[in-house]
Every structure is written in structure tokens, then in C-alpha cells.
Design a protein around this motif. Structure first.
Motif, PDB file in Angstrom:
ATOM      1  N   ALA A  48       0.821  -1.212   0.000  1.00 36.69           N
ATOM      2  CA  ALA A  48       0.000   0.000   0.000  1.00 36.69           C
ATOM      3  C   ALA A  48       0.854   1.261   0.000  1.00 36.69           C
ATOM      4  N   VAL A  49       1.900   1.306   0.824  1.00 31.99           N
ATOM      5  CA  VAL A  49       2.711   2.527   0.910  1.00 31.99           C
ATOM      6  C   VAL A  49       3.487   2.775  -0.376  1.00 31.99           C
ATOM      7  N   GLU A  50       3.688   1.733  -1.164  1.00 34.51           N
ATOM      8  CA  GLU A  50       4.378   1.911  -2.438  1.00 34.51           C
ATOM      9  C   GLU A  50       3.461   2.507  -3.500  1.00 34.51           C
ATOM     10  N   LEU A  51       2.157   2.379  -3.310  1.00 29.29           N
ATOM     11  CA  LEU A  51       1.202   2.771  -4.339  1.00 29.29           C
ATOM     12  C   LEU A  51       0.580   4.135  -4.128  1.00 29.29           C
ATOM     13  N   ASP A  52       0.620   4.662  -2.908  1.00 31.23           N
ATOM     14  CA  ASP A  52       0.010   5.968  -2.662  1.00 31.23           C
ATOM     15  C   ASP A  52       0.884   6.759  -1.698  1.00 31.23           C
ATOM     16  N   PRO A  53       1.388   7.916  -2.131  1.00 32.17           N
ATOM     17  CA  PRO A  53       2.313   8.691  -1.291  1.00 32.17           C
ATOM     18  C   PRO A  53       1.660   9.297  -0.056  1.00 32.17           C
ATOM     19  N   ARG A  54       0.342   9.199   0.056  1.00 37.54           N
ATOM     20  CA  ARG A  54      -0.329   9.710   1.246  1.00 37.54           C
ATOM     21  C   ARG A  54      -0.290   8.717   2.400  1.00 37.54           C
ATOM     22  N   LEU A  55       0.321   7.569   2.174  1.00 38.21           N
ATOM     23  CA  LEU A  55       0.414   6.550   3.210  1.00 38.21           C
ATOM     24  C   LEU A  55       1.845   6.360   3.678  1.00 38.21           C
ATOM     25  N   SER A  60      -7.917  25.645  14.557  1.00 39.63           N
ATOM     26  CA  SER A  60      -6.816  25.738  13.591  1.00 39.63           C
ATOM     27  C   SER A  60      -5.475  25.504  14.270  1.00 39.63           C
ATOM     28  N   ALA A  61      -5.304  26.094  15.453  1.00 38.54           N
ATOM     29  CA  ALA A  61      -4.043  25.918  16.177  1.00 38.54           C
ATOM     30  C   ALA A  61      -3.852  24.465  16.589  1.00 38.54           C
ATOM     31  N   LEU A  62      -4.919  23.802  17.019  1.00 40.35           N
ATOM     32  CA  LEU A  62      -4.809  22.397  17.399  1.00 40.35           C
ATOM     33  C   LEU A  62      -4.460  21.540  16.191  1.00 40.35           C
ATOM     34  N   CYS A  63      -5.108  21.788  15.065  1.00 37.00           N
ATOM     35  CA  CYS A  63      -4.791  21.034  13.853  1.00 37.00           C
ATOM     36  C   CYS A  63      -3.319  21.206  13.468  1.00 37.00           C
ATOM     37  N   ALA A  64      -2.843  22.426  13.513  1.00 42.08           N
ATOM     38  CA  ALA A  64      -1.445  22.688  13.159  1.00 42.08           C
ATOM     39  C   ALA A  64      -0.501  21.969  14.110  1.00 42.08           C
ATOM     40  N   GLN A  65      -0.844  21.923  15.401  1.00 41.89           N
ATOM     41  CA  GLN A  65      -0.015  21.225  16.382  1.00 41.89           C
ATOM     42  C   GLN A  65       0.004  19.723  16.115  1.00 41.89           C
ATOM     43  N   ILE A  66      -1.176  19.164  15.837  1.00 38.59           N
ATOM     44  CA  ILE A  66      -1.256  17.730  15.549  1.00 38.59           C
ATOM     45  C   ILE A  66      -0.450  17.378  14.298  1.00 38.59           C
ATOM     46  N   ALA A  67      -0.557  18.217  13.263  1.00 30.68           N
ATOM     47  CA  ALA A  67       0.191  17.970  12.031  1.00 30.68           C
ATOM     48  C   ALA A  67       1.697  18.012  12.290  1.00 30.68           C
ATOM     49  N   GLU A  68       2.134  18.994  13.068  1.00 33.22           N
ATOM     50  CA  GLU A  68       3.564  19.098  13.407  1.00 33.22           C
ATOM     51  C   GLU A  68       4.018  17.889  14.210  1.00 33.22           C
ATOM     52  N   ASN A  69       3.195  17.476  15.175  1.00 31.78           N
ATOM     53  CA  ASN A  69       3.543  16.307  15.989  1.00 31.78           C
ATOM     54  C   ASN A  69       3.653  15.046  15.124  1.00 31.78           C
ATOM     55  N   SER A  70       2.751  14.898  14.161  1.00 32.67           N
ATOM     56  CA  SER A  70       2.764  13.720  13.297  1.00 32.67           C
ATOM     57  C   SER A  70       4.053  13.657  12.499  1.00 32.67           C
ATOM     58  N   LEU A  71       4.517  14.799  12.008  1.00 29.14           N
ATOM     59  CA  LEU A  71       5.767  14.837  11.260  1.00 29.14           C
ATOM     60  C   LEU A  71       6.951  14.477  12.147  1.00 29.14           C
ATOM     61  N   ARG A  72       6.925  14.937  13.397  1.00 30.41           N
ATOM     62  CA  ARG A  72       8.017  14.581  14.318  1.00 30.41           C
ATOM     63  C   ARG A  72       7.967  13.104  14.679  1.00 30.41           C
ATOM     64  N   ALA A  73       6.775  12.553  14.764  1.00 27.87           N
ATOM     65  CA  ALA A  73       6.633  11.148  15.153  1.00 27.87           C
ATOM     66  C   ALA A  73       7.036  10.190  14.028  1.00 27.87           C
ATOM     67  N   TYR A  74       6.719  10.559  12.777  1.00 28.79           N
ATOM     68  CA  TYR A  74       6.889   9.605  11.675  1.00 28.79           C
ATOM     69  C   TYR A  74       7.760  10.094  10.529  1.00 28.79           C
ATOM     70  N   GLY A  75       8.120  11.367  10.534  1.00 35.06           N
ATOM     71  CA  GLY A  75       8.851  11.897   9.403  1.00 35.06           C
ATOM     72  C   GLY A  75       7.908  12.366   8.301  1.00 35.06           C
ATOM     73  N   SER A  76       8.461  12.857   7.221  1.00 31.33           N
ATOM     74  CA  SER A  76       7.677  13.455   6.152  1.00 31.33           C
ATOM     75  C   SER A  76       6.941  12.401   5.329  1.00 31.33           C
ATOM     76  N   TRP A  77       5.711  12.745   4.922  1.00 27.00           N
ATOM     77  CA  TRP A  77       4.958  11.904   3.998  1.00 27.00           C
ATOM     78  C   TRP A  77       5.421  12.156   2.555  1.00 27.00           C
ATOM     79  N   ALA A  78       6.107  13.253   2.305  1.00 25.28           N
ATOM     80  CA  ALA A  78       6.485  13.615   0.929  1.00 25.28           C
ATOM     81  C   ALA A  78       7.537  12.668   0.378  1.00 25.28           C
TER      82      ALA A  78
END
Length: 295
Positions: A83-90, A277-295
């Protein structure tokens, strides 16, 4: 083996025509995109089928721009790599679920299964070992010894590969913390579907562990979860679905999917008193720190 390109058992939102059952209607989009930290796109549901890609498109339309697809056994972990090979959003996580580890052990297959998990985890878009941990609700007796052994082995794999550890903790808070401390926790630890109260939240704050809140935080009887969320450090908060399970209020009991995340995030904003909006931005930042970039 399931193929992420083929139609999957996922009912389109609001498409069952009954007003109940099937997937609930899509929520209002979030003002800032977030990620679903834990989902199972390979778990079946009844109803019209759409592809994994369509499921992610539905999520993206309401501000859920990515997800972590999580394996629970060898089959679902193999699916996750495809799955992760087929869609960059995963991004992906692979492991043997604590309730499955005793079955592998009884068949004499645990060591080979753990070796395959480690091999699958070498894929660059596999960013976590999980879900692993302890479950005292469904497993008892000699199965608990196999759970503990498997948990320790997963911790070792995560540390050696430099991956995040996704914890499954059901009725086992103290024992999970004890094992993490005895083994030495990886740099990044996520308590998937956080189920503790204020005591565990304080421990996570002190240890620097992430707390990932699912739809359960919206349940009327989940006073302990809301109390934990209220004292959780903002830098430690994540959000997830654990889809297709744990659908948030007001659609509890119906199937869940990543597009349902906004219901949970809005409830979290109410509990914490934070601007959405601030909570969403915090969650998004935390997700990147937890797992690295989805890009």
C-alpha cells in the motif's frame, strides 16, 4: 494477498440509503490538514467497494491529508508494504499484534514471523513498528508470556532500525510502562488509541511519549480519556481513527474511516480549549516529528 489497487470493502460515506448502518456522512472539513495516525485499510466491511485510493481521496476532501496504515500480522504487514508503495499519502507500520503473537508461538512460527517483520520494516516508507504491546483483555495464561516476549522483541527491532514504536495497550498500562523502561524505550513511542487516565498521561509527558487519541475520546463515558487529554502536553498529542473501529460520536457503532477524523479533532479542541486551527497545526507538526515526512 490483498492488492491495494483492487476494490476494497469500504462503503462510500452516506451511500447506504438507510440513514443508519454503513458509513456516516462526511464532516465539515478541518481548517488545517492533519494525518490519521493509525488505520487499517485492509480490514473488511460489508457494502459497496471502493479502492484504497478512493478512501484516501475521501479523507483528503475533509482535511485528512495522510494516514499511517498499520499491520497486525504477517498478511496485513505485507499488505501495508504494498500500500505505501502505491500511494504517497500513506506511511506504514508493521508488527505482530499482541493477541496474535501467542498463536504464532503455539504454531512454532514466532521467530520466523518476527524475522519477516524486521525485513518488511526495512522499507523506507515503513516508519513504525506496531501495533505491538500488551493486551490483558483478550489474552491470559501462557499467552501473556508470549505477548511479553514478542513485545520486547518488537522494541528491539524498533530501536535497531531507528523506527517509531506504536503501542497497543489494553488493560495493561503499568506493565507496558514497566517493559518500556526495562528494555529502554525507542526515541519515539506512540500510545495508539490512548486508553489511560491522568496517571498514564503524566507518565507520557515525563517520558516524552506521544498520546494518540481515537474516537473513544468523544464517547460519553470516556471521562478518564478527556481528563488525560486535558493535561497532555500539546507537543505529545496525535489523532487517529483505528478504522474501521471506534467511530466517534455522534456516529458510534457505525463503520469508521480516515475521513471521520474531523469529528474527533473538534471534540479534542473542546476538551483542551484550543483554537481548532491551532490544534490542527499542532497535531500535524507532531505527526511529522513522530513519523517523518509523507512527501
Amino acid at each position: 494477498m490483498l492488492n491495494p489497487l483492487t476494490p476494497m470493502p469500504f462503503r462510500s460515506p452516506g451511500n447506504d440509503g438507510t440513514g443508519r448502518g454503513g458509513y456516516p456522512p462526511a464532516p465539515e472539513p478541518l481548517p488545517v490538514p492533519v494525518m490519521d495516525n493509525h488505520t487499517h485499510l485492509d480490514f473488511p466491511n460489508d457494502g459497496p467497494s471502493v479502492s484504497v485510493r478512493d478512501a484516501l481521496d475521501t479523507a483528503a476532501a475533509v482535511g485528512v491529508q495522510g494516514a499511517v496504515q498499520v499491520g497486525c500480522d504477517l498478511e496485513s504487514s505485507r499488505f501495508t508494504v504494498k500500500a505505501v508503495e502505491l500511494d504517497p499519502r500513506l506511511l506504514g507500520a508493521v508488527a505482530l499484534h499482541p493477541n496474535d503473537a501467542p498463536d504464532y508461538a503455539r504454531r512454532g512460527e514466532l521467530e520466523d514471523a518476527l524475522a519477516e517483520i524486521e525485513a518488511l520494516a526495512a522499507h523506507p516508507r515503513i516508519r513504525a513498528i506496531g501495533e505491538t504491546g500488551l493486551d490483558f483483555f483478550r489474552t491470559e495464561g501462557e499467552g501473556l508470556a508470549h505477548q511479553r516476549y514478542s513485545f520486547r522483541r518488537h522494541i528491539d527491532i524498533a530501536k535497531r532500525l531507528g523506527l517509531t514504536l506504536q503501542i497497543h495497550d489494553r488493560d495493561a498500562h503499568d506493565d507496558v510502562v514497566q517493559v518500556l523502561r526495562e528494555e529502554g524505550a525507542p526515541e519515539r513511542v506512540v500510545f495508539h488509541c490512548f486508553s489511560g487516565g491522568e496517571e498514564l498521561a503524566r507518565t507520557c509527558n515525563a517520558e516524552g511519549w506521544y498520546m494518540s487519541f481515537a474516537g473513544t475520546v468523544t464517547f460519553k463515558n470516556a471521562v478518564n480519556l478527556r481528563a488525560a487529554l486535558a493535561i497532555a502536553e500539546p507537543e505529545r498529542i496525535l489523532v487517529e481513527t483505528d478504522a474501521p473501529f471506534l467511530t466517534p460520536h455522534p456516529h458510534r457503532g457505525r463503520p469508521n474511516a480516515s475521513y471521520m477524523v474531523p469529528y474527533t479533532v473538534r471534540a479534542m479542541a473542546d476538551v483542551t480549549g484550543k483554537d481548532l486551527s491551532a490544534l490542527c497545526a499542532q497535531i500535524a507538526e507532531n505527526s511529522l516529528r513522530a513519523y517523518g515526512s509523507w512527501a
